[in-house]
Design a protein around this motif. Structure first.
Motif, PDB file in Angstrom:
ATOM      1  N   ALA A  92       9.215  11.065   3.661  1.00 35.91           N
ATOM      2  CA  ALA A  92       8.632  10.258   4.734  1.00 35.91           C
ATOM      3  C   ALA A  92       7.211   9.895   4.308  1.00 35.91           C
ATOM      4  O   ALA A  92       6.242  10.488   4.748  1.00 35.91           O
ATOM      5  CB  ALA A  92       8.639  11.023   6.050  1.00 35.91           C
ATOM      6  N   SER A  93       7.103   8.938   3.422  1.00 40.35           N
ATOM      7  CA  SER A  93       5.841   8.587   2.791  1.00 40.35           C
ATOM      8  C   SER A  93       4.794   8.136   3.796  1.00 40.35           C
ATOM      9  O   SER A  93       5.021   7.232   4.590  1.00 40.35           O
ATOM     10  CB  SER A  93       6.103   7.465   1.781  1.00 40.35           C
ATOM     11  N   ALA A  94       3.631   8.770   3.737  1.00 40.60           N
ATOM     12  CA  ALA A  94       2.529   8.357   4.601  1.00 40.60           C
ATOM     13  C   ALA A  94       2.131   6.912   4.306  1.00 40.60           C
ATOM     14  O   ALA A  94       1.748   6.166   5.205  1.00 40.60           O
ATOM     15  CB  ALA A  94       1.336   9.288   4.400  1.00 40.60           C
ATOM     16  N   GLU A  95       2.257   6.512   3.053  1.00 40.27           N
ATOM     17  CA  GLU A  95       1.918   5.139   2.678  1.00 40.27           C
ATOM     18  C   GLU A  95       2.887   4.144   3.318  1.00 40.27           C
ATOM     19  O   GLU A  95       2.477   3.089   3.802  1.00 40.27           O
ATOM     20  CB  GLU A  95       1.962   4.999   1.153  1.00 40.27           C
ATOM     21  N   MET A  96       4.181   4.491   3.347  1.00 36.34           N
ATOM     22  CA  MET A  96       5.169   3.607   3.970  1.00 36.34           C
ATOM     23  C   MET A  96       4.867   3.434   5.461  1.00 36.34           C
ATOM     24  O   MET A  96       4.894   2.317   5.994  1.00 36.34           O
ATOM     25  CB  MET A  96       6.575   4.203   3.773  1.00 36.34           C
ATOM     26  N   LEU A  97       4.575   4.520   6.123  1.00 35.14           N
ATOM     27  CA  LEU A  97       4.276   4.448   7.552  1.00 35.14           C
ATOM     28  C   LEU A  97       2.974   3.691   7.798  1.00 35.14           C
ATOM     29  O   LEU A  97       2.839   2.972   8.792  1.00 35.14           O
ATOM     30  CB  LEU A  97       4.198   5.858   8.141  1.00 35.14           C
ATOM     31  N   ARG A  98       2.016   3.856   6.881  1.00 38.53           N
ATOM     32  CA  ARG A  98       0.762   3.115   7.011  1.00 38.53           C
ATOM     33  C   ARG A  98       1.001   1.621   6.898  1.00 38.53           C
ATOM     34  O   ARG A  98       0.417   0.818   7.634  1.00 38.53           O
ATOM     35  CB  ARG A  98      -0.236   3.575   5.938  1.00 38.53           C
ATOM     36  N   LEU A  99       1.901   1.214   5.984  1.00 35.39           N
ATOM     37  CA  LEU A  99       2.217  -0.199   5.828  1.00 35.39           C
ATOM     38  C   LEU A  99       2.902  -0.765   7.074  1.00 35.39           C
ATOM     39  O   LEU A  99       2.667  -1.903   7.458  1.00 35.39           O
ATOM     40  CB  LEU A  99       3.102  -0.407   4.599  1.00 35.39           C
ATOM     41  N   VAL A 100       3.745   0.053   7.707  1.00 38.91           N
ATOM     42  CA  VAL A 100       4.382  -0.387   8.955  1.00 38.91           C
ATOM     43  C   VAL A 100       3.321  -0.638  10.019  1.00 38.91           C
ATOM     44  O   VAL A 100       3.334  -1.674  10.711  1.00 38.91           O
ATOM     45  CB  VAL A 100       5.412   0.655   9.444  1.00 38.91           C
ATOM     46  N   GLU A 101       2.395   0.295  10.157  1.00 32.00           N
ATOM     47  CA  GLU A 101       1.337   0.132  11.165  1.00 32.00           C
ATOM     48  C   GLU A 101       0.439  -1.057  10.837  1.00 32.00           C
ATOM     49  O   GLU A 101      -0.006  -1.784  11.733  1.00 32.00           O
ATOM     50  CB  GLU A 101       0.506   1.418  11.266  1.00 32.00           C
ATOM     51  N   GLU A 102       0.185  -1.264   9.567  1.00 31.30           N
ATOM     52  CA  GLU A 102      -0.618  -2.416   9.141  1.00 31.30           C
ATOM     53  C   GLU A 102       0.084  -3.716   9.521  1.00 31.30           C
ATOM     54  O   GLU A 102      -0.539  -4.660  10.017  1.00 31.30           O
ATOM     55  CB  GLU A 102      -0.823  -2.336   7.629  1.00 31.30           C
ATOM     56  N   ALA A 103       1.388  -3.776   9.306  1.00 32.97           N
ATOM     57  CA  ALA A 103       2.145  -4.983   9.646  1.00 32.97           C
ATOM     58  C   ALA A 103       2.150  -5.229  11.141  1.00 32.97           C
ATOM     59  O   ALA A 103       2.171  -6.384  11.593  1.00 32.97           O
ATOM     60  CB  ALA A 103       3.577  -4.858   9.129  1.00 32.97           C
ATOM     61  N   ARG A 104       2.109  -4.169  11.939  1.00 35.16           N
ATOM     62  CA  ARG A 104       2.139  -4.319  13.399  1.00 35.16           C
ATOM     63  C   ARG A 104       0.861  -4.957  13.949  1.00 35.16           C
ATOM     64  O   ARG A 104       0.852  -5.425  15.080  1.00 35.16           O
ATOM     65  CB  ARG A 104       2.385  -2.964  14.060  1.00 35.16           C
ATOM     66  N   PHE A 156      -0.245  -7.660  12.809  1.00 36.71           N
ATOM     67  CA  PHE A 156       0.138  -9.072  12.828  1.00 36.71           C
ATOM     68  C   PHE A 156       1.462  -9.296  13.549  1.00 36.71           C
ATOM     69  O   PHE A 156       1.710 -10.387  14.077  1.00 36.71           O
ATOM     70  CB  PHE A 156       0.255  -9.594  11.388  1.00 36.71           C
ATOM     71  N   ARG A 157       2.313  -8.279  13.560  1.00 36.35           N
ATOM     72  CA  ARG A 157       3.625  -8.373  14.204  1.00 36.35           C
ATOM     73  C   ARG A 157       3.792  -7.185  15.149  1.00 36.35           C
ATOM     74  O   ARG A 157       4.492  -6.220  14.852  1.00 36.35           O
ATOM     75  CB  ARG A 157       4.743  -8.345  13.142  1.00 36.35           C
ATOM     76  N   PRO A 158       3.137  -7.208  16.326  1.00 35.48           N
ATOM     77  CA  PRO A 158       3.200  -6.046  17.216  1.00 35.48           C
ATOM     78  C   PRO A 158       4.609  -5.715  17.674  1.00 35.48           C
ATOM     79  O   PRO A 158       4.899  -4.583  18.057  1.00 35.48           O
ATOM     80  CB  PRO A 158       2.326  -6.455  18.414  1.00 35.48           C
ATOM     81  N   GLU A 159       5.510  -6.701  17.626  1.00 36.57           N
ATOM     82  CA  GLU A 159       6.892  -6.476  18.073  1.00 36.57           C
ATOM     83  C   GLU A 159       7.766  -5.831  16.987  1.00 36.57           C
ATOM     84  O   GLU A 159       8.946  -5.532  17.233  1.00 36.57           O
ATOM     85  CB  GLU A 159       7.527  -7.802  18.515  1.00 36.57           C
TER      86      GLU A 159
END
Length: 212
Positions: A118-130, A132-135
């Motif tokens: 469960a990569s912290a970097e992967m989750l960080r990228l998801v939050e970063e994308a949100r 711009f894309r909160p949905e």
């Protein structure tokens, strides 16, 4: 709906899952395009193997391993019911573009200690994308689970209250998936009533219910 299978860790089954979800939706009568966003081109290789085997095309497979994916995927989505993205490992620009393109991100994970996959970097990228894309929605998917193994149960329990949440469907560690990949087939073409075909059908239904 645009669904992206993403994880910075390789070997978690993104290609197999993306191909089988596309195939399951096609069986339901949906029009599907799969985008191979991995520079290794494994989904394209599968599609070419299917042609060599003389098998009919089930869905379109398009190679788009570039960071303009977030602009091109929505264009493709206008002509079909679903787009499935087979994402790249550890390519930050491509990963960000896929995240911005997707309505739902599925993060495949194999049973192992939580901090191993469960990569912290992967989750960080998801939050970063949100930003711009909160949905944007995200889900973990437990893949390659051995039957009744303790580590699979412990991994599922660890993710029970996690964000992103864990999909209820689990995908087993089955020879049928390897056999299908080698012959350009999908598991339901090998054994329509087998356990692999049943769990993929369940996954397609569960993900379909998350459609916006």
């Amino acid at each position: 709906m645009i669904v992206a299978f993403l994880n910075q860790k390789g070997g978690v089954g993104k290609t197999t899952l993306a191909l089988h979800l596309a195939g399951a939706w096609t069986r339901q009568g949906r029009r599907v395009t799969l985008i191979d966003a991995d520079p290794q081109g494994s989904s394209l290789d599968w599609s070419e193997q299917r042609v060599r085997e003389g098998l009919p095309r089930l869905f379109g497979v398009v190679g788009l391993a570039r960071d303009t994916l977030h602009r091109e995927a929505p264009e493709l989505a206008r002509t079909v019911d679903h787009v499935v993205i087979d994402g790249p490992p550890r390519v930050a620009g491509l990963m960000r573009s896929a995240l911005l393109a997707a309505d739902l991100v599925v993060i495949p994970a194999t049973p192992s200690p939580f901090d191993g996959w469960a990569s912290a970097e992967m989750l960080r990228l998801v939050e970063e994308a949100r930003v711009f894309r909160p949905e944007l929605r995200a889900r973990f998917l437990l893949n390659r689970c051995g039957a009744r193994t303790i580590i699979a149960r412990e991994t599922a329990e660890t993710l029970a209250d996690h964000d992103p949440p864990l999909l209820a469907t689990r995908i087993g560690q089955r020879v049928a998936y390897a056999d299908a990949a080698q012959t350009g087939r999908l598991v339901f073409e090998i054994d329509e009533a087998g356990p692999a075909a049943r769990e993929i059908a369940a996954l397609a239904v569960e993900i379909g219910r998350l459609a916006p």
